[in-house]
Write a protein that holds these residues in place. Structure first.
Motif, PDB file in Angstrom:
ATOM      1  N   CYS A 150      93.057  11.927  -9.737  1.00 20.72           N
ATOM      2  CA  CYS A 150      93.916  12.182  -8.514  1.00 20.72           C
ATOM      3  C   CYS A 150      94.444  10.984  -7.433  1.00 20.72           C
ATOM      4  CB  CYS A 150      92.872  12.812  -7.454  1.00 20.72           C
ATOM      5  SG  CYS A 150      91.532  11.737  -6.947  1.00 20.72           S
ATOM      6  N   GLY A 151      94.197   9.573  -8.397  1.00 21.25           N
ATOM      7  CA  GLY A 151      94.654   8.580  -7.837  1.00 21.25           C
ATOM      8  C   GLY A 151      93.603   8.009  -7.125  1.00 21.25           C
ATOM      9  N   SER A 152      92.722   8.301  -6.491  1.00 22.45           N
ATOM     10  CA  SER A 152      91.623   8.066  -5.560  1.00 22.45           C
ATOM     11  C   SER A 152      90.426   7.353  -6.260  1.00 22.45           C
ATOM     12  CB  SER A 152      91.225   8.972  -4.905  1.00 22.45           C
ATOM     13  OG  SER A 152      92.448   9.810  -3.987  1.00 22.45           O
ATOM     14  N   LEU A 153      90.092   7.317  -7.049  1.00 22.94           N
ATOM     15  CA  LEU A 153      88.945   6.608  -8.322  1.00 22.94           C
ATOM     16  C   LEU A 153      89.310   5.893  -8.243  1.00 22.94           C
ATOM     17  CD1 LEU A 153      85.760   6.487  -8.050  1.00 22.94           C
ATOM     18  CD2 LEU A 153      86.126   8.005 -10.293  1.00 22.94           C
ATOM     19  N   PHE A 154      89.800   5.624  -9.219  1.00 24.29           N
ATOM     20  CA  PHE A 154      90.757   4.296  -9.939  1.00 24.29           C
ATOM     21  C   PHE A 154      92.108   3.782  -9.603  1.00 24.29           C
ATOM     22  CE2 PHE A 154      87.855   7.026 -13.433  1.00 24.29           C
ATOM     23  CZ  PHE A 154      87.243   5.901 -13.532  1.00 24.29           C
ATOM     24  N   THR A 155      92.229   2.772  -9.962  1.00 26.80           N
ATOM     25  CA  THR A 155      94.034   2.547  -9.487  1.00 26.80           C
ATOM     26  C   THR A 155      95.557   2.833 -10.673  1.00 26.80           C
ATOM     27  OG1 THR A 155      93.157   0.411 -11.529  1.00 26.80           O
ATOM     28  CG2 THR A 155      92.843   0.182  -8.845  1.00 26.80           C
ATOM     29  N   TRP A 156      94.487   3.770 -11.586  1.00 27.33           N
ATOM     30  CA  TRP A 156      96.086   4.701 -12.299  1.00 27.33           C
ATOM     31  C   TRP A 156      95.349   6.097 -11.875  1.00 27.33           C
ATOM     32  CZ3 TRP A 156      92.934   7.990 -15.268  1.00 27.33           C
ATOM     33  CH2 TRP A 156      91.420   7.257 -15.512  1.00 27.33           C
ATOM     34  N   SER A 157      96.362   7.073 -12.392  1.00 23.80           N
ATOM     35  CA  SER A 157      96.422   8.266 -12.301  1.00 23.80           C
ATOM     36  C   SER A 157      96.893   9.084 -12.602  1.00 23.80           C
ATOM     37  CB  SER A 157      97.008   9.037 -10.757  1.00 23.80           C
ATOM     38  OG  SER A 157      98.796   8.545 -10.954  1.00 23.80           O
ATOM     39  N   LYS A 158      97.211   8.344 -13.986  1.00 20.90           N
ATOM     40  CA  LYS A 158      97.406   9.444 -15.295  1.00 20.90           C
ATOM     41  C   LYS A 158      96.753   8.406 -16.546  1.00 20.90           C
ATOM     42  CE  LYS A 158     100.671  12.737 -17.709  1.00 20.90           C
ATOM     43  NZ  LYS A 158     101.969  13.275 -17.168  1.00 20.90           N
ATOM     44  N   PRO A 159      95.359   8.752 -17.034  1.00 18.49           N
ATOM     45  CA  PRO A 159      95.309   8.329 -18.384  1.00 18.49           C
ATOM     46  C   PRO A 159      96.076   8.962 -20.165  1.00 18.49           C
ATOM     47  CG  PRO A 159      93.801   9.785 -18.312  1.00 18.49           C
ATOM     48  CD  PRO A 159      95.009  10.063 -16.702  1.00 18.49           C
ATOM     49  N   LEU A 160      95.953   7.706 -20.859  1.00 21.02           N
ATOM     50  CA  LEU A 160      97.173   8.652 -22.172  1.00 21.02           C
ATOM     51  C   LEU A 160      96.426   9.708 -22.629  1.00 21.02           C
ATOM     52  CD1 LEU A 160      99.401   7.436 -24.219  1.00 21.02           C
ATOM     53  CD2 LEU A 160      97.979   6.390 -25.298  1.00 21.02           C
ATOM     54  N   LEU A 161      95.263   9.787 -22.726  1.00 16.54           N
ATOM     55  CA  LEU A 161      94.492  10.607 -23.309  1.00 16.54           C
ATOM     56  C   LEU A 161      93.139  10.921 -22.593  1.00 16.54           C
ATOM     57  CD1 LEU A 161      93.467  12.659 -25.756  1.00 16.54           C
ATOM     58  CD2 LEU A 161      93.191  10.744 -26.591  1.00 16.54           C
ATOM     59  N   VAL A 162      92.174  12.326 -21.929  1.00 16.52           N
ATOM     60  CA  VAL A 162      91.556  12.585 -21.815  1.00 16.52           C
ATOM     61  C   VAL A 162      90.190  13.295 -22.548  1.00 16.52           C
ATOM     62  CG1 VAL A 162      89.947  13.924 -20.032  1.00 16.52           C
ATOM     63  CG2 VAL A 162      91.801  13.113 -19.789  1.00 16.52           C
ATOM     64  N   ILE A 163      89.007  12.071 -23.225  1.00 15.48           N
ATOM     65  CA  ILE A 163      88.104  13.003 -24.391  1.00 15.48           C
ATOM     66  C   ILE A 163      87.072  13.429 -23.021  1.00 15.48           C
ATOM     67  CG2 ILE A 163      86.732  11.932 -26.262  1.00 15.48           C
ATOM     68  CD1 ILE A 163      88.622   9.796 -26.473  1.00 15.48           C
ATOM     69  N   SER A 164      86.516  14.718 -23.802  1.00 12.57           N
ATOM     70  CA  SER A 164      85.371  15.201 -22.945  1.00 12.57           C
ATOM     71  C   SER A 164      84.027  15.616 -24.175  1.00 12.57           C
ATOM     72  CB  SER A 164      85.810  15.954 -22.739  1.00 12.57           C
ATOM     73  OG  SER A 164      84.298  17.144 -22.239  1.00 12.57           O
ATOM     74  N   GLY A 165      82.822  14.472 -24.232  1.00  8.65           N
ATOM     75  CA  GLY A 165      82.270  14.336 -24.930  1.00  8.65           C
ATOM     76  C   GLY A 165      81.530  13.452 -25.172  1.00  8.65           C
ATOM     77  N   ILE A 166      80.857  13.300 -26.251  1.00 11.71           N
ATOM     78  CA  ILE A 166      80.366  14.710 -27.071  1.00 11.71           C
ATOM     79  C   ILE A 166      79.303  14.868 -26.916  1.00 11.71           C
ATOM     80  CG2 ILE A 166      79.726  15.043 -30.041  1.00 11.71           C
ATOM     81  CD1 ILE A 166      80.550  12.950 -29.942  1.00 11.71           C
ATOM     82  N   ASN A 167      79.650  16.257 -26.873  1.00  7.80           N
ATOM     83  CA  ASN A 167      78.459  17.851 -26.022  1.00  7.80           C
ATOM     84  C   ASN A 167      76.782  17.821 -27.489  1.00  7.80           C
ATOM     85  OD1 ASN A 167      77.722  19.692 -23.703  1.00  7.80           O
ATOM     86  ND2 ASN A 167      77.516  20.967 -25.687  1.00  7.80           N
ATOM     87  N   ARG A 168      76.124  18.412 -26.897  1.00  7.94           N
ATOM     88  CA  ARG A 168      74.906  18.648 -27.656  1.00  7.94           C
ATOM     89  C   ARG A 168      74.913  20.407 -27.514  1.00  7.94           C
ATOM     90  NH1 ARG A 168      69.533  16.573 -28.510  1.00  7.94           N
ATOM     91  NH2 ARG A 168      70.063  14.868 -26.825  1.00  7.94           N
ATOM     92  N   GLY A 169      75.657  21.142 -28.961  1.00  9.02           N
ATOM     93  CA  GLY A 169      75.925  22.156 -28.810  1.00  9.02           C
ATOM     94  C   GLY A 169      76.803  22.824 -29.176  1.00  9.02           C
ATOM     95  N   LEU A 170      76.799  23.538 -29.615  1.00  3.06           N
ATOM     96  CA  LEU A 170      78.196  24.094 -30.162  1.00  3.06           C
ATOM     97  C   LEU A 170      78.699  25.025 -29.077  1.00  3.06           C
ATOM     98  CD1 LEU A 170      78.043  27.378 -30.841  1.00  3.06           C
ATOM     99  CD2 LEU A 170      77.088  26.878 -33.200  1.00  3.06           C
ATOM    100  N   SER A 171      80.906  24.867 -29.730  1.00  5.30           N
ATOM    101  CA  SER A 171      81.673  25.542 -27.610  1.00  5.30           C
ATOM    102  C   SER A 171      81.938  26.683 -28.705  1.00  5.30           C
ATOM    103  CB  SER A 171      82.082  24.432 -27.374  1.00  5.30           C
ATOM    104  OG  SER A 171      80.692  23.645 -26.560  1.00  5.30           O
ATOM    105  N   CYS A 172      81.752  27.287 -29.610  1.00  5.87           N
ATOM    106  CA  CYS A 172      82.894  28.176 -30.402  1.00  5.87           C
ATOM    107  C   CYS A 172      82.677  29.447 -29.909  1.00  5.87           C
ATOM    108  CB  CYS A 172      82.030  28.553 -31.963  1.00  5.87           C
ATOM    109  SG  CYS A 172      82.179  27.362 -32.679  1.00  5.87           S
ATOM    110  N   GLY A 173      83.455  29.969 -29.416  1.00  7.11           N
ATOM    111  CA  GLY A 173      83.642  31.758 -29.739  1.00  7.11           C
ATOM    112  C   GLY A 173      83.973  31.851 -28.184  1.00  7.11           C
TER     113      GLY A 173
END
Length: 393
Positions: A150-173
């Motif tokens: 949203c631009g309120s927390l960091f000094t930028w509002s659009k990163p090049l990439l968002v990485i979510s993880g690494i999670n414990r346990g699968l997320s299939c199906g």
């Protein structure tokens, strides 16, 4: 030869500016015969000059940030202190190729799905995570990504990439619908930012914490390829990747583009005795009271807190009056707890996510926001992964 001293208090500003330009041109070799280079104090003067900061925001964000490096946002669903997040951020920071920022939930939100926190205050606290600019949030993974973009927390509002993880346990199906780690990546896609979610097929009796480090090693080539091709503009549009890493990451058979299966756990509700619930509820009530007090203390104004308390009291009075009117009704209370139990799957398609994972492949499932684009997205992602992995190798 003595060096003239320019006193701004006694010379016209225009003349001072001209003198500064002349001195600067001599110093850089633009004028004269280069005699200035014989000055033994020149290097010392240059090194003593302060370097201005280009970051106008929080000083904590300027540490280690380089405007020429791509900005990478990392979130997760297991919580800010999870080993999967720690190993991933540490690897990205050590490479020194990116400006790594973290915005992750304070606690485990693995099954929060694509939920947002509305009409409640969300607390954000700075965190120390392996040299990255990091914050922990009292909300869901979707809250974290939405807030970061949203631009309120960091000094930028659009990163090049968002990485979510690494999670414990699968997320299939069908787990993709419940999964907080997939939702974090999907929220980035909603906002037009390419993203990837990563889950490790964790086994309670067989996995160990170092498996997260191995999962990072396996996924880094894919992450590098995504960053490279997003910068070039050749990464598939409107596409997020859901990556499932097998239980033994380093013995995987390679990356395989897969389809989302119908795999799901059996949702089992267990009845809980009132005695057992009361013991747990007392502890929960104490925590809830502490959280409410903290929430009140964080309100911007005492008036706002008073209005909320007045509303709560009013609601209580209404409930009590209704209950009094129906005094002949005897209320029955029951308690249940949800458990997710894995079950055998009967699907035989080798291109399904869980099937590829069972066969020790790293399953990569493309995710799009529209059902009409799923086929095109999968074809584009499959072609991209094939070419990207060849370049990385």
């Amino acid at each position: 030869m003595t060096t003239p001293v320019v006193k701004n208090n006694f010379l016209p500003p225009g003349l001072v500016s001209n003198l500064e330009q002349v001195l600067l041109s001599r110093k850089t070799g633009g004028g004269g015969d280069g005699g200035e280079s014989s000055n033994p104090n020149e290097n010392e003067d240059d090194s003593a000059k302060p370097v201005p900061s280009s970051n106008g925001g929080d000083s904590s964000e300027s540490n280690g940030d380089d405007g020429s490096k791509p900005i990478i946002l990392v979130t997760n669903s297991d919580g800010v202190e999870s080993p999967g997040l720690s190993y991933l951020v540490d690897a990205l920071v050590r490479e020194g190729l990116y400006n790594v920022h973290v915005c992750a939930p304070r606690s485990d939100k693995s099954t929060s799905g694509h939920s947002l926190t509305l009409k409640e205050t969300v607390e954000v606290v700075s965190a120390d995570i392996n040299g990255a600019t990091a914050y922990e949030v009292s909300g869901t993974p979707v809250d974290c990504v939405s807030l970061a973009l949203c631009g309120s927390l960091f000094t930028w509002s659009k990163p090049l990439l968002v990485i979510s993880g690494i999670n414990r346990g699968l997320s299939c199906g069908h787990h993709m619908f419940y999964s907080g780690v997939v939702a974090g990546a999907r929220e980035a896609l909603v906002n037009g930012v390419p993203s990837i979610s990563i889950s490790l097929n964790w086994k309670k009796d067989g996995s160990k914490e170092s498996d997260f480090k191995d999962a990072v090693t396996v996924c880094l080539p894919l992450i590098h390829a995504m960053i490279r091709d997003v910068e070039k503009g050749v990464f598939p549009k409107s596409c997020s990747l859901s990556v499932e890493v097998p239980t033994s990451p380093l013995t995987n058979k390679g990356f395989k583009v897969t389809k989302q299966s119908l795999w799901r756990s059996t949702l089992t509700w267990q009845a809980i005795s009132a005695t057992r619930h009361q013991a747990a509820s007392r502890f929960a009530a104490q925590q809830n009271n502490a959280m409410q007090l903290a929430q009140l203390g964080r309100d911007a104004s005492a008036a706002g807190a008073a209005r909320r308390l007045a509303t709560q009291k009013k609601n209580i009075e209404i409930v009590e009056s209704v209950g009094a009117a129906k005094s002949d009704f005897k209320r029955t209370v029951k308690y249940f707890r949800l458990e997710m139990l894995n079950k055998e799957q009967e699907e035989d398609d080798e291109d399904l996510d869980f099937k590829a994972l069972e066969n020790d492949f790293v399953a990569v499932t493309p995710i799009s926001l529209s059902m009409h684009e799923e086929t095109e997205t999968k074809i584009a992602a499959s072609e991209w992964i094939s070419s990207a992995m060849q370049v990385e190798q």
